[in-house]
Design an enzyme around this catalytic site. Structure first.
Site, short mmCIF file in Angstrom:
data_model
loop_
_atom_site.label_atom_id
_atom_site.label_comp_id
_atom_site.label_asym_id
_atom_site.label_seq_id
_atom_site.Cartn_x
_atom_site.Cartn_y
_atom_site.Cartn_z
CG LEU A 104 38.75 17.34 -1.95
CD1 LEU A 104 38.62 18.64 -1.18
CD2 LEU A 104 38.05 16.21 -1.21
CG ASP A 105 34.03 14.30 -6.37
OD1 ASP A 105 34.94 13.70 -6.99
OD2 ASP A 105 33.18 13.74 -5.66
CB ALA A 106 34.28 20.17 -9.64
CG ASP A 107 30.13 18.16 -6.82
OD1 ASP A 107 31.21 17.53 -6.75
OD2 ASP A 107 29.05 17.61 -7.11
CB THR A 108 33.83 17.57 -2.73
OG1 THR A 108 32.89 16.58 -3.15
CG2 THR A 108 34.22 17.28 -1.28
#
Length: 240
Positions: A104-108
């Site tokens: 998952l993306d860091a901001d997800t």
């Protein structure tokens, strides 16, 4: 860990996929208790026998499977050269060498699976098995029916068209819309790029389901072991 075929033991130890492990065995690169083994049907007990590939002893552990609620700002890796917090640090009390299944993306935020079950992880990430993942996206603006239809049919991105998706509008608030989107591909920042392509940049993105596994009410930063029934369903999903 019970007696099993040698190629399965190699796959579960994360050495290679089962098919690649079979090729290693056939090439005479695998030994059991110091003896080269070329027979694919050979049964082994990884807890009691010494298995090596090219002379390097493989480390076998009891298989573990966890669901994590990844918070924002945490990267989906075991270690990070930039010193950012990692998902492995959230499971520091787990003694086994576990790895995230995909990213998952860091901001997800949301559901991430971690395991040392190499064969299962490989199949869950392989496009062939089309494992569905559901996200809740909060996006800018009021999402029209036509935009939802475009997302459902597939969006042309710079790395090619996306597969059809399942989408539904969940609700609206001031200047934003919440949308459920289900995809089975795993391209880099795919959901964010899809919404940007229809003119609705993502404000927040949250994954709530991977195949049959749901995030449920697990708090951010918390994790839990998968139940035997959940593990069985994942195995069925990818044909193990």
């Amino acid at each position: 860990m019970a007696t099993m075929r040698l190629q399965k033991a190699l796959a579960q130890a994360g050495v290679a996929s089962r098919r690649a492990a079979e090729a290693l065995i056939a090439a005479g690169r695998v030994s059991v208790d110091g003896q080269i083994v070329r027979e694919l049907g050979t049964k082994v007990d990884p807890r009691r026998q010494v298995i090596a590939v090219d002379g390097q002893i493989i480390q076998t552990e009891d298989q573990v499977h966890y669901a994590l609620h990844k918070p924002s700002g945490v990267v989906s890796t075991v270690r990070d050269p930039q010193g950012r917090p990692t998902v492995r640090q959230l499971l520091r009390s787990v003694p086994q060498r576990i790895y995230p299944v995909g990213r998952l993306d860091a901001d997800t935020t949301g559901l991430l699976l971690l395991t040392n079950d190499g064969e299962l992880a490989n199949r869950l990430m392989h496009p062939r098995y089309e494992v569905k993942k559901e996200y809740i996206a909060t996006v800018r603006g009021s999402v029209s029916d036509s935009a939802l239809e475009r997302l459902a049919a597939g969006i042309e991105l710079d790395d090619g068209p996306t597969a059809p998706a399942r989408v539904r509008r969940l609700g609206k608030s001031a200047g934003a819309t919440r949308v459920s989107i289900e995809i089975h591909e795993g391209r880099n920042r795919q959901v964010r790029r899809m919404f940007a392509a229809v003119g609705h940049p993502v404000i927040a993105l949250h994954r709530v389901r991977i195949g049959p596994i749901r995030l449920g009410h697990l708090p951010p930063g918390a994790y839990r072991p998968l139940t035997p029934d959940e593990i069985r369903k994942l195995y069925q999903l990818v044909g193990l």
